[in-house]
Write a protein that holds these residues in place. Structure first.
Motif, PDB file in Angstrom:
ATOM      1  N   LEU A 123       0.822  -1.210   0.000  1.00 17.76           N
ATOM      2  CA  LEU A 123       0.000   0.000   0.000  1.00 17.76           C
ATOM      3  C   LEU A 123       0.855   1.259   0.000  1.00 17.76           C
ATOM      4  CD1 LEU A 123      -2.919  -0.696   2.526  1.00 17.76           C
ATOM      5  CD2 LEU A 123      -2.981  -0.810   0.028  1.00 17.76           C
ATOM      6  N   GLY A 124       0.497   2.168  -0.897  1.00 22.19           N
ATOM      7  CA  GLY A 124       1.123   3.486  -0.904  1.00 22.19           C
ATOM      8  C   GLY A 124       0.070   4.538  -0.644  1.00 22.19           C
ATOM      9  N   PHE A 125       0.492   5.677  -0.138  1.00 20.85           N
ATOM     10  CA  PHE A 125      -0.446   6.786   0.054  1.00 20.85           C
ATOM     11  C   PHE A 125       0.074   8.005  -0.710  1.00 20.85           C
ATOM     12  CE2 PHE A 125      -2.093  10.570   2.227  1.00 20.85           C
ATOM     13  CZ  PHE A 125      -3.450  10.315   2.101  1.00 20.85           C
ATOM     14  N   PHE A 151       3.768   8.822  -1.704  1.00 25.59           N
ATOM     15  CA  PHE A 151       4.019   9.108  -3.116  1.00 25.59           C
ATOM     16  C   PHE A 151       3.669  10.570  -3.374  1.00 25.59           C
ATOM     17  CE2 PHE A 151       2.917   9.344  -7.572  1.00 25.59           C
ATOM     18  CZ  PHE A 151       3.718   8.399  -8.212  1.00 25.59           C
ATOM     19  N   VAL A 152       4.562  11.287  -4.034  1.00 30.45           N
ATOM     20  CA  VAL A 152       4.259  12.667  -4.418  1.00 30.45           C
ATOM     21  C   VAL A 152       4.330  12.776  -5.934  1.00 30.45           C
ATOM     22  CG1 VAL A 152       4.899  15.102  -4.218  1.00 30.45           C
ATOM     23  CG2 VAL A 152       5.081  13.600  -2.226  1.00 30.45           C
ATOM     24  N   ALA A 153       3.190  13.100  -6.536  1.00 37.68           N
ATOM     25  CA  ALA A 153       3.113  13.283  -7.993  1.00 37.68           C
ATOM     26  C   ALA A 153       3.679  14.652  -8.354  1.00 37.68           C
ATOM     27  CB  ALA A 153       1.659  13.167  -8.446  1.00 37.68           C
ATOM     28  N   ASP A 154       3.760  14.940  -9.632  1.00 42.26           N
ATOM     29  CA  ASP A 154       4.356  16.216 -10.010  1.00 42.26           C
ATOM     30  C   ASP A 154       3.983  16.614 -11.427  1.00 42.26           C
ATOM     31  OD1 ASP A 154       5.866  18.410  -9.209  1.00 42.26           O
ATOM     32  OD2 ASP A 154       7.637  17.706 -10.252  1.00 42.26           O
ATOM     33  N   SER A 155       4.216  17.868 -11.720  1.00 41.08           N
ATOM     34  CA  SER A 155       4.152  18.396 -13.081  1.00 41.08           C
ATOM     35  C   SER A 155       4.960  19.681 -13.050  1.00 41.08           C
ATOM     36  CB  SER A 155       2.713  18.689 -13.493  1.00 41.08           C
ATOM     37  OG  SER A 155       2.170  19.685 -12.651  1.00 41.08           O
ATOM     38  N   THR A 183       9.547  10.830  10.132  1.00 41.22           N
ATOM     39  CA  THR A 183       9.023   9.469   9.963  1.00 41.22           C
ATOM     40  C   THR A 183      10.210   8.511  10.082  1.00 41.22           C
ATOM     41  OG1 THR A 183       9.263   9.725   7.560  1.00 41.22           O
ATOM     42  CG2 THR A 183       7.054  10.074   8.476  1.00 41.22           C
ATOM     43  N   ASP A 184       9.894   7.207  10.198  1.00 44.38           N
ATOM     44  CA  ASP A 184      10.968   6.244  10.465  1.00 44.38           C
ATOM     45  C   ASP A 184      11.125   5.129   9.446  1.00 44.38           C
ATOM     46  OD1 ASP A 184      12.161   7.079  12.835  1.00 44.38           O
ATOM     47  OD2 ASP A 184      10.418   6.414  13.996  1.00 44.38           O
ATOM     48  N   ARG A 185      10.028   4.615   8.962  1.00 47.18           N
ATOM     49  CA  ARG A 185      10.079   3.372   8.185  1.00 47.18           C
ATOM     50  C   ARG A 185       9.420   3.469   6.825  1.00 47.18           C
ATOM     51  NH1 ARG A 185      13.434   2.457  11.062  1.00 47.18           N
ATOM     52  NH2 ARG A 185      13.733   0.795  12.607  1.00 47.18           N
ATOM     53  N   ILE A 186       8.573   4.441   6.626  1.00 42.08           N
ATOM     54  CA  ILE A 186       7.776   4.482   5.397  1.00 42.08           C
ATOM     55  C   ILE A 186       8.620   4.970   4.225  1.00 42.08           C
ATOM     56  CG2 ILE A 186       6.863   6.844   5.780  1.00 42.08           C
ATOM     57  CD1 ILE A 186       4.079   5.635   4.913  1.00 42.08           C
ATOM     58  N   GLY A 192      -1.182  -4.534  -5.021  1.00 42.18           N
ATOM     59  CA  GLY A 192      -1.533  -3.599  -3.959  1.00 42.18           C
ATOM     60  C   GLY A 192      -2.124  -2.358  -4.587  1.00 42.18           C
ATOM     61  N   PHE A 193      -2.164  -1.279  -3.831  1.00 38.22           N
ATOM     62  CA  PHE A 193      -2.805  -0.060  -4.335  1.00 38.22           C
ATOM     63  C   PHE A 193      -2.065   1.193  -3.876  1.00 38.22           C
ATOM     64  CE2 PHE A 193      -6.039  -3.297  -4.382  1.00 38.22           C
ATOM     65  CZ  PHE A 193      -6.653  -3.081  -5.615  1.00 38.22           C
ATOM     66  N   ASN A 194      -2.268   2.194  -4.668  1.00 39.81           N
ATOM     67  CA  ASN A 194      -1.746   3.528  -4.425  1.00 39.81           C
ATOM     68  C   ASN A 194      -2.959   4.363  -4.028  1.00 39.81           C
ATOM     69  OD1 ASN A 194       0.735   4.757  -4.571  1.00 39.81           O
ATOM     70  ND2 ASN A 194       0.698   5.101  -6.771  1.00 39.81           N
ATOM     71  N   LEU A 195      -3.092   4.721  -2.764  1.00 40.40           N
ATOM     72  CA  LEU A 195      -4.340   5.334  -2.304  1.00 40.40           C
ATOM     73  C   LEU A 195      -4.329   6.859  -2.298  1.00 40.40           C
ATOM     74  CD1 LEU A 195      -5.370   3.075   0.719  1.00 40.40           C
ATOM     75  CD2 LEU A 195      -5.705   2.719  -1.729  1.00 40.40           C
ATOM     76  N   PHE A 196      -5.389   7.396  -2.834  1.00 45.72           N
ATOM     77  CA  PHE A 196      -5.697   8.815  -2.678  1.00 45.72           C
ATOM     78  C   PHE A 196      -6.621   8.952  -1.468  1.00 45.72           C
ATOM     79  CE2 PHE A 196      -5.249   8.173  -7.258  1.00 45.72           C
ATOM     80  CZ  PHE A 196      -4.524   9.277  -7.671  1.00 45.72           C
ATOM     81  N   GLU A 197      -6.546  10.065  -0.781  1.00 41.87           N
ATOM     82  CA  GLU A 197      -7.565  10.333   0.241  1.00 41.87           C
ATOM     83  C   GLU A 197      -8.754  10.961  -0.472  1.00 41.87           C
ATOM     84  OE1 GLU A 197      -7.158  13.330   3.531  1.00 41.87           O
ATOM     85  OE2 GLU A 197      -7.551  11.536   4.736  1.00 41.87           O
ATOM     86  N   SER A 198      -9.899  10.295  -0.375  1.00 40.46           N
ATOM     87  CA  SER A 198     -11.086  10.762  -1.099  1.00 40.46           C
ATOM     88  C   SER A 198     -11.681  11.996  -0.430  1.00 40.46           C
ATOM     89  CB  SER A 198     -12.118   9.640  -1.165  1.00 40.46           C
ATOM     90  OG  SER A 198     -12.405   9.179   0.149  1.00 40.46           O
ATOM     91  N   LEU A 199     -11.873  11.902   0.883  1.00 39.70           N
ATOM     92  CA  LEU A 199     -12.511  12.981   1.649  1.00 39.70           C
ATOM     93  C   LEU A 199     -11.668  13.212   2.901  1.00 39.70           C
ATOM     94  CD1 LEU A 199     -16.110  11.543   1.439  1.00 39.70           C
ATOM     95  CD2 LEU A 199     -15.487  13.833   0.625  1.00 39.70           C
TER      96      LEU A 199
END
Lengths: 444, 444
Positions: free
Chosen positions: A8-10, A54-58, A86-89, A384-391
């Protein structure tokens, strides 16, 4: 515990991936440049044992850009800040091969890898929106095939720079006074089609040897590139059958390059909406969908098609076919998804709204979400999945309510396996090309 | 409290600025890539109310480079990490105008400024050691004068990008749905001798408007550049009279550009060695000097002269005159210092050892150090100092023993005056060129 564990990624995305997400009553409108906001999300994701952030970019905007693109942190700087708390992520930053000097890029990622204790990842991108070249004094964008040729060469150069120090090049023996073993520091001496870089890099080999390589394009060239170089692919299938097809294709391609397909993770994006009941989840998704105006949905769609102006068409009419053709050049995967929806008879307006607030089967109770994730994992629709926070608040809900179920089912780790991102993903440290050459020489 | 307050910066330099510093019994040999080491020093400096942390840089190495240059963090990434665990101290990163895309540089500094709550500074450098161009596929280094012409243009572009968002461009009104006021987002549209950059920047105007500009060259062109653009100058005078001459010259030049000379801080480097008695301080300095071998002192000297090999000469003979001439092209200030020492009759070996472990009058008891700092401040030899840690633990000693004396004397702040680096230095936020133009237009 199951053999394969869900990864899982966020995705840290400030005001949110949707055009109007910032209008939600609980949304923090200045999230995109708020370190406390990023740290809060990063620490929540780490509490949930997420594999990575994960940080996207343009690299170009205009007054019509969405709030999320318009104003945001630069990936390497924000992830360096997050590393300190942070320590492990894992920490995956997007950077383009088109507009960064490879020496600078190799160096900044190595620096992030050192300062995070081995948690850096690089999402390699080649495809940019129209307008980017103008910010870099370049006459024009390279063509699609040329971009991937550059990307191949670029990656070879960056990996070569990361390998320019052997692991034990730094002796640092106070008694003898020897700091460096000069035999283990290597020039790269690269002169290729696009790049010329001498080296060595001015930072030693980092804990991971090489940061983990991500890739996010799914065109034909993008797939080949990913199968060859990437260790994780951020993709966008919403339908299981589609996911399975993509998954099988990429794993086969990786095998074709002599790679172990289990060391290439396929990770579609997902925007889960979790409610205590199905009804609550649907109501929450409705809140999200209700935020989007048709006007903004059409603008958002335009972004995937070279900033095309869709407001000129009747939203109740069909998707204009000639635009889809144009879009294939800049963003093939978005274009194909839209064509598929059009084939189902959806109108332009319906397609725009659907793209703006995808459901993708990730709206439901914690149990339903866990079922869905497990299904995709077991049916090999993804790793697995790359999760966006929806709300706002949904990340915490996911961590508190969905993660424990995944753990109980044995398909998600109870804790991080190691210290580095590679250790946690079960990926080996890449063999240093200079060490390998030395061993070959001494065996001869 | 005195009118003028001493400004203090601390240079984060990992294993230490001297070639053999790492051999000290208390030295941490892997300091240069240790985040905990950097954080410890940063937090100690902040406890001492230092105005800023400074990270120097270079972009090429070889097997003969000193331990400090050879392997170290990249400045923007390490300072972003440090930003997350500090609150008030300024963060000054060195970056070259020669090998960074101005769009990327402007963006990373704006990102650092946002994430630190307005504490970023940029040390603009133009002069690099031979070999750098090879890491960037450039045929060769620009000449000295051309480099400063590029720097002028580059700075104008970067400041223009920082101004591309007016302060109130982001409306973010949930009720109306207006996120951006598009009239307050501006393209730069720059096309100049060296650069072509369209803009706007993809991150909003940061808390300081523009990060604080530092400069570190003291050649004729460097002085002109600094007087025009810089808000602080990192310089290298060790003798008060020399310091006063430099100080007077730079302040006069700043006045010549229509600037308030009190808004340009002159900050020589200093490497204090503090002991509880004069004898202890001398003994500690002896420890430092004793670490340096003649061989490494000669190599260190070579680094200021285009990597010249000084080991080919008799160390007991005179400094080779033709080399000084060559050195003027790459590092004018180092070259002049050496020529001055040679004129005093020092041998090559003596010069090398002196350069390697400068005393500069900063060896003594806490009272003596405070006297010295006060003298320089009051006699306008400087506005403060940029401190190196001479020996492991000396930063803590300085903070605990020298800072309180400076505070008692009213020449150093009891606490930070504000939140941003500009506020703490008493520097105004630069007027946004686009806001100024708008006001002019609406007045017309």
């Amino acid at each position: 515990m199951a053999d394969r564990q869900l990864k899982l990624g966020f995705i840290l995305h400030g005001v949110g991936p949707g055009w109007d997400d910032w209008r939600h009553p609980d949304a923090q409108v200045d999230a995109s440049t708020s370190l406390p906001f990023y740290v809060r999300q990063a620490q929540a994701a780490e509490r949930g044992k997420f594999d990575y952030l994960f940080v996207a970019d343009s690299v170009s905007i205009n007054a019509r850009s969405s709030p999320h693109y318009l104003n945001r942190f630069e990936p390497l700087t924000i992830l360096s800040a997050v590393a300190a708390v942070t320590d492990r992520i894992g920490l995956v930053a997007t950077s383009t091969v088109s507009y960064n000097e490879p020496f600078n890029l190799a160096r900044q990622f190595a620096s992030l890898d050192h300062l995070s204790g081995g948690r850096a990842g690089w999402n390699v991108v080649t495809s940019w929106l129209a307008g980017s070249a103008d910010n870099y004094g370049k006459a024009e964008h390279l063509g699609h095939a040329e971009r991937y040729r550059l990307a191949d060469e670029y990656l070879d150069v960056v990996k070569g720079l990361w390998d320019s120090w052997e692991d034990d090049a730094l002796v640092r023996d106070k008694a003898s006074g020897q700091f460096l073993n000069a035999d283990k520091l290597h020039e790269l001496g690269h002169k290729g089609e696009f790049l010329s870089v001498k080296g060595p890099l001015n930072i030693s080999r980092s804990p991971q040897g090489q940061p983990v390589i991500f890739q996010a394009g799914s065109s034909e060239d993008g797939r080949t590139f990913a199968a060859r170089h990437a260790e994780a692919i951020f993709t966008h299938q919403e339908d299981l059958a589609e996911g399975q097809a993509f998954y099988a294709d990429l794993k086969a391609r990786a095998r074709g390059f002599g790679r172990d397909p289990e060391k290439l993770f396929i990770l579609p994006g997902a925007r889960p909406v979790v409610g205590s009941t199905e009804e609550e989840a649907e109501r929450l998704h409705g809140e999200l969908a209700g935020l989007v105006s048709l006007e903004n949905a059409l603008r958002a769609l335009g972004r995937s098609f070279n900033d095309h102006n869709f407001s000129q068409y009747d939203p109740d009419g069909a998707f204009p076919a000639h635009v889809a053709e144009e879009g294939r050049k800049s963003n093939q995967s978005a274009s194909e998804k839209v064509l598929a929806a059009a084939a189902q008879g959806l109108t332009l307006g319906q397609i725009a709204l659907r793209v703006a607030t995808p459901k993708g089967g990730f709206v439901g109770t914690p149990e339903q979400l866990a079922d869905r994730f497990q299904l995709w994992l077991e049916k090999r629709g993804s790793d697995g999945f790359n999760l966006f926070e929806s709300l706002p608040g949904q990340l915490e809900v996911f961590v508190d309510q969905v993660v424990p179920i995944l753990q109980q089912r044995g398909i998600y780790k109870q804790d991080y396996a190691g210290k580095t991102f590679r250790e946690n993903l079960g990926l080996d440290v890449p063999v240093n090309r200079n060490t390998a050459a030395r061993l070959t020489r001494s065996a001869a």
